[in-house]
Design a protein around this motif. Structure first.
Motif, PDB file in Angstrom:
ATOM      1  N   VAL A  79       0.835  -1.199   0.000  1.00 20.04           N
ATOM      2  CA  VAL A  79       0.000   0.000   0.000  1.00 20.04           C
ATOM      3  C   VAL A  79       0.874   1.255   0.000  1.00 20.04           C
ATOM      4  CG1 VAL A  79      -1.649   1.360   1.351  1.00 20.04           C
ATOM      5  CG2 VAL A  79      -1.983  -1.104   1.102  1.00 20.04           C
ATOM      6  N   ALA A  80       1.916   1.252   0.825  1.00 20.65           N
ATOM      7  CA  ALA A  80       2.810   2.406   0.885  1.00 20.65           C
ATOM      8  C   ALA A  80       3.494   2.647  -0.453  1.00 20.65           C
ATOM      9  CB  ALA A  80       3.856   2.196   1.987  1.00 20.65           C
ATOM     10  N   CYS A  81       3.959   1.579  -1.087  1.00 22.42           N
ATOM     11  CA  CYS A  81       4.625   1.718  -2.386  1.00 22.42           C
ATOM     12  C   CYS A  81       3.668   2.263  -3.438  1.00 22.42           C
ATOM     13  CB  CYS A  81       5.187   0.376  -2.833  1.00 22.42           C
ATOM     14  SG  CYS A  81       6.642  -0.161  -1.918  1.00 22.42           S
ATOM     15  N   ASP A  82       2.420   1.791  -3.423  1.00 25.03           N
ATOM     16  CA  ASP A  82       1.439   2.288  -4.390  1.00 25.03           C
ATOM     17  C   ASP A  82       1.162   3.774  -4.192  1.00 25.03           C
ATOM     18  OD1 ASP A  82       0.883   0.320  -6.200  1.00 25.03           O
ATOM     19  OD2 ASP A  82      -0.788  -0.538  -5.089  1.00 25.03           O
ATOM     20  N   LEU A  83       1.028   4.196  -2.945  1.00 21.45           N
ATOM     21  CA  LEU A  83       0.762   5.610  -2.687  1.00 21.45           C
ATOM     22  C   LEU A  83       1.919   6.487  -3.147  1.00 21.45           C
ATOM     23  CD1 LEU A  83      -0.882   5.396   0.866  1.00 21.45           C
ATOM     24  CD2 LEU A  83      -2.023   5.837  -1.326  1.00 21.45           C
ATOM     25  N   VAL A  84       3.141   6.059  -2.861  1.00 22.76           N
ATOM     26  CA  VAL A  84       4.309   6.833  -3.298  1.00 22.76           C
ATOM     27  C   VAL A  84       4.378   6.861  -4.821  1.00 22.76           C
ATOM     28  CG1 VAL A  84       6.827   6.955  -3.300  1.00 22.76           C
ATOM     29  CG2 VAL A  84       5.608   6.372  -1.194  1.00 22.76           C
ATOM     30  N   ARG A  85       4.142   5.703  -5.464  1.00 22.44           N
ATOM     31  CA  ARG A  85       4.185   5.658  -6.931  1.00 22.44           C
ATOM     32  C   ARG A  85       3.115   6.560  -7.543  1.00 22.44           C
ATOM     33  NH1 ARG A  85       4.548  -0.505  -8.928  1.00 22.44           N
ATOM     34  NH2 ARG A  85       2.822  -0.775  -7.435  1.00 22.44           N
ATOM     35  N   GLY A  86       1.966   6.658  -6.893  1.00 20.43           N
ATOM     36  CA  GLY A  86       0.915   7.537  -7.405  1.00 20.43           C
ATOM     37  C   GLY A  86       1.359   8.988  -7.439  1.00 20.43           C
ATOM     38  N   PHE A  87       2.006   9.452  -6.359  1.00 26.88           N
ATOM     39  CA  PHE A  87       2.473  10.840  -6.328  1.00 26.88           C
ATOM     40  C   PHE A  87       3.648  11.057  -7.282  1.00 26.88           C
ATOM     41  CE2 PHE A  87       0.276  10.741  -2.157  1.00 26.88           C
ATOM     42  CZ  PHE A  87      -0.559  11.831  -2.361  1.00 26.88           C
ATOM     43  N   VAL A  88       4.517  10.049  -7.412  1.00 24.41           N
ATOM     44  CA  VAL A  88       5.622  10.165  -8.371  1.00 24.41           C
ATOM     45  C   VAL A  88       5.074  10.282  -9.790  1.00 24.41           C
ATOM     46  CG1 VAL A  88       7.575   8.951  -9.418  1.00 24.41           C
ATOM     47  CG2 VAL A  88       7.295   8.952  -6.926  1.00 24.41           C
ATOM     48  N   ALA A  89       4.045   9.494 -10.110  1.00 28.49           N
ATOM     49  CA  ALA A  89       3.451   9.540 -11.451  1.00 28.49           C
ATOM     50  C   ALA A  89       2.901  10.921 -11.771  1.00 28.49           C
ATOM     51  CB  ALA A  89       2.353   8.482 -11.571  1.00 28.49           C
ATOM     52  N   LEU A  90       2.387  11.617 -10.755  1.00 28.97           N
ATOM     53  CA  LEU A  90       1.865  12.964 -10.976  1.00 28.97           C
ATOM     54  C   LEU A  90       2.970  13.958 -11.333  1.00 28.97           C
ATOM     55  CD1 LEU A  90      -0.735  13.272  -8.065  1.00 28.97           C
ATOM     56  CD2 LEU A  90      -1.237  13.078 -10.517  1.00 28.97           C
ATOM     57  N   SER A  91       4.215  13.662 -10.910  1.00 28.97           N
ATOM     58  CA  SER A  91       5.315  14.599 -11.173  1.00 28.97           C
ATOM     59  C   SER A  91       5.593  14.754 -12.668  1.00 28.97           C
ATOM     60  CB  SER A  91       6.589  14.132 -10.453  1.00 28.97           C
ATOM     61  OG  SER A  91       7.124  12.953 -11.059  1.00 28.97           O
ATOM     62  N   PHE A  92       5.234  13.754 -13.487  1.00 33.11           N
ATOM     63  CA  PHE A  92       5.458  13.859 -14.927  1.00 33.11           C
ATOM     64  C   PHE A  92       4.605  14.961 -15.552  1.00 33.11           C
ATOM     65  CE2 PHE A  92       6.823   9.509 -14.047  1.00 33.11           C
ATOM     66  CZ  PHE A  92       8.014   9.438 -14.750  1.00 33.11           C
ATOM     67  N   LEU A  93       3.542  15.374 -14.864  1.00 37.35           N
ATOM     68  CA  LEU A  93       2.691  16.447 -15.385  1.00 37.35           C
ATOM     69  C   LEU A  93       3.415  17.791 -15.382  1.00 37.35           C
ATOM     70  CD1 LEU A  93      -0.652  15.523 -13.561  1.00 37.35           C
ATOM     71  CD2 LEU A  93      -0.159  15.274 -16.004  1.00 37.35           C
ATOM     72  N   LEU A  94       4.501  17.884 -14.622  1.00 33.43           N
ATOM     73  CA  LEU A  94       5.265  19.132 -14.533  1.00 33.43           C
ATOM     74  C   LEU A  94       6.259  19.299 -15.668  1.00 33.43           C
ATOM     75  CD1 LEU A  94       6.023  19.028 -10.684  1.00 33.43           C
ATOM     76  CD2 LEU A  94       4.151  20.224 -11.847  1.00 33.43           C
ATOM     77  N   VAL A  95       6.457  18.248 -16.473  1.00 30.37           N
ATOM     78  CA  VAL A  95       7.445  18.284 -17.556  1.00 30.37           C
ATOM     79  C   VAL A  95       6.826  18.948 -18.788  1.00 30.37           C
ATOM     80  CG1 VAL A  95       8.919  16.907 -19.064  1.00 30.37           C
ATOM     81  CG2 VAL A  95       8.521  16.182 -16.696  1.00 30.37           C
ATOM     82  N   SER A  96       7.470  20.002 -19.273  1.00 26.79           N
ATOM     83  CA  SER A  96       6.929  20.712 -20.436  1.00 26.79           C
ATOM     84  C   SER A  96       7.986  21.127 -21.458  1.00 26.79           C
ATOM     85  CB  SER A  96       6.160  21.956 -19.972  1.00 26.79           C
ATOM     86  OG  SER A  96       7.027  22.829 -19.259  1.00 26.79           O
ATOM     87  N   MET A 103      13.406  15.647 -14.567  1.00 22.62           N
ATOM     88  CA  MET A 103      12.267  15.146 -13.806  1.00 22.62           C
ATOM     89  C   MET A 103      11.765  13.816 -14.373  1.00 22.62           C
ATOM     90  SD  MET A 103       9.953  18.410 -12.614  1.00 22.62           S
ATOM     91  CE  MET A 103       9.852  19.247 -14.184  1.00 22.62           C
ATOM     92  N   VAL A 104      11.903  13.650 -15.682  1.00 22.73           N
ATOM     93  CA  VAL A 104      11.541  12.377 -16.298  1.00 22.73           C
ATOM     94  C   VAL A 104      12.486  11.278 -15.795  1.00 22.73           C
ATOM     95  CG1 VAL A 104      11.290  11.103 -18.468  1.00 22.73           C
ATOM     96  CG2 VAL A 104      10.635  13.510 -18.346  1.00 22.73           C
ATOM     97  N   PHE A 172      -3.853   9.167 -15.520  1.00 24.37           N
ATOM     98  CA  PHE A 172      -4.449   7.835 -15.418  1.00 24.37           C
ATOM     99  C   PHE A 172      -3.528   6.904 -14.640  1.00 24.37           C
ATOM    100  CE2 PHE A 172      -5.020   3.485 -16.818  1.00 24.37           C
ATOM    101  CZ  PHE A 172      -6.395   3.319 -16.767  1.00 24.37           C
ATOM    102  N   ASN A 173      -2.228   6.997 -14.905  1.00 26.90           N
ATOM    103  CA  ASN A 173      -1.272   6.132 -14.202  1.00 26.90           C
ATOM    104  C   ASN A 173      -1.287   6.409 -12.702  1.00 26.90           C
ATOM    105  OD1 ASN A 173       0.824   4.222 -13.970  1.00 26.90           O
ATOM    106  ND2 ASN A 173       2.381   5.802 -14.085  1.00 26.90           N
ATOM    107  N   ALA A 174      -1.293   7.693 -12.337  1.00 24.18           N
ATOM    108  CA  ALA A 174      -1.335   8.045 -10.917  1.00 24.18           C
ATOM    109  C   ALA A 174      -2.608   7.518 -10.259  1.00 24.18           C
ATOM    110  CB  ALA A 174      -1.247   9.564 -10.764  1.00 24.18           C
ATOM    111  N   LEU A 175      -3.742   7.706 -10.919  1.00 26.41           N
ATOM    112  CA  LEU A 175      -5.012   7.237 -10.362  1.00 26.41           C
ATOM    113  C   LEU A 175      -5.038   5.711 -10.246  1.00 26.41           C
ATOM    114  CD1 LEU A 175      -7.548   9.607 -12.187  1.00 26.41           C
ATOM    115  CD2 LEU A 175      -6.746   9.735  -9.811  1.00 26.41           C
TER     116      LEU A 175
END
Length: 415
Positions: A79-96, A103-104, A172-175
């Motif tokens: 559960v802890a790993c999934d929660l951390v991975r979810g927030f890490v996946a959101l970090s890709f939204l900052l790449v532009s 960051m990638v 979608f990956n984060a969710l």
């Protein structure tokens, strides 16, 4: 025992649903990351660095994941790993833009790192939520789910990114990770797991033992040692085959991106069928374990003679039918012959060795393909799987015939 019977078990259903959701999300992320890198950098170098970063964390975090799985609550680790991975996946939204490429790299490394911590706990949890006689069917079902994830992810991941863009794929990956954590949080792991080792002191000793002791126990238990060697030789040719999938699609058959999707889809379908057949042949899983990797290698070898990409896809599917049956059978053997107190570290060692060898094999394969014909490379890669498997498969069968059926910790303790 059928898949439908096992799927009536709420705990197994939750575990498989969590794996399915996070697996689909991973595929979407993979497609989106590679597309984004090519868009903002315009070079394949960034892609190569990213692919390399998917291998390195296994060496560092794989063994740690095994220790965590054996010494902490496995459900909480997942559960802890999934929660951390979810927030890490959101970090890709900052790449532009190009300056954000770090960051990638950081996000990719982190996702694989926490997956390395997650997977040993996942494999170790399965024997605790099903009965011993259900293990073979549960592993077969797990292989089929893996195939479904690969088939769906490879076939629609690219379409999803093309239609709605990388950002929605990252979301979608984060969710998918957050949803996976919710399903896992609802797991109810029995207080008294199905453990063939009845001596409480022996179980406690296993919990605090070092990797060195686990490795010595593996090497002194013939059937487990043979399984490890068999699963270690596959990546030598398997990594080259992974590189060849794109090369076959682009260079040999000029099929482009749809060709890559076709081949990965065929591989996924092969795993689905392999899992189904493994369930059908569970009475003979020792025989399947002894012969499947050799058959898989032979199927890979045949791809080098394929006249069309469709025949190539058929050979890939047939080879992974054998591979799916073999993976399910070998995982069942490990679960049956290794005491649960060792499961985390044993599966962590298996994953770490396999991933490192696959990474090195992919690098070697990419270099060789700059000089050699892809069909010749494919033929040699098939041989690298087939020949060692023909030698090690009979060792597993002879060991079973000799009656080497004690759990690993019992044998090691007796010595």
């Amino acid at each position: 025992m059928s898949f439908l019977f096992l799927l009536k078990k709420p705990n197994l259903r939750r575990l498989l649903t969590a794996n399915f959701l996070s697996g689909i999300g991973d595929w979407f992320n993979s497609v989106a990351v590679l597309a984004l890198l090519l868009e903002i950098t315009g070079t394949a170098i960034a892609v190569g660095i990213t692919l390399a970063l998917r291998t390195l964390p296994h060496l560092i975090f794989g063994p740690l994941g095994g220790l965590m799985a054996d010494r902490f609550d496995r459900k909480k680790v997942m559960v802890a790993c999934d929660l951390v991975r979810g927030f890490v996946a959101l970090s890709f939204l900052l790449v532009s833009e190009k300056s954000d490429v770090w960051m990638v790299y950081t996000g990719t490394f982190s996702l694989v790192a926490f997956s390395s911590l997650y997977n040993p706990a996942r494999m170790s949890l399965l024997p605790k939520i099903v009965d011993p006689e259900e293990l073979a069917t549960a592993n077969a079902l797990d292989q089929s789910i893996y195939g479904i994830v690969m088939a769906i992810g490879s076939l629609i991941g690219g379409i999803f990114v093309a239609l709605w863009g990388s950002d929605l794929a990252f979301l979608f990956n984060a969710l998918s990770f957050f949803a996976s954590a919710l399903f896992l949080a609802r797991l109810k792991v029995p207080a008294s797991p199905n453990d063939p080792v009845s001596n409480v002191q022996l179980q406690q000793a296993a919990k605090v033992s070092s990797y060195g002791e686990v490795i010595r126990a593996i090497t002194s238990t013939p059937i487990v040692y043979a399984i490890f060697l068999l699963k270690a030789v596959w990546p030598i040719g398997g990594g080259i085959i992974n590189v060849l999938i794109s090369v076959y699609a682009y260079q040999v058959f000029a099929a482009g991106e749809w060709g890559i999707g076709l081949l990965y889809g065929a591989i996924g379908i092969g795993f689905i069928i392999g899992g189904i057949l493994a369930q059908r042949f569970q009475r003979y899983f020792y025989e399947v374990a002894a012969s499947s990797f050799a058959l898989e290698g032979f199927g890979m070898l045949l791809t080098s003679f394929s006249p069309t990409i469709y025949v190539t896809a058929l050979f890939f599917a047939l080879s992974t039918v054998a591979g799916g049956m073999g993976n399910a059978s070998l995982n069942t053997l490990i679960m049956r012959h290794v005491t649960p107190s060792y499961h985390g570290r044993v599966f962590a060692l298996d994953a770490t060795i396999s991933n490192i060898l696959i990474g090195l094999s992919m690098l070697l394969g990419g270099w060789i393909l700059t000089m050699a014909d892809p069909r010749i490379v494919g033929f040699v890669a098939g041989l690298l799987i087939t020949i060692p498997s023909l030698g090690l498969g009979p060792v597993i069968w002879r060991t079973v015939r000799a009656g080497d059926n004690e759990p690993l910790a019992n044998k090691n303790h007796a010595r």
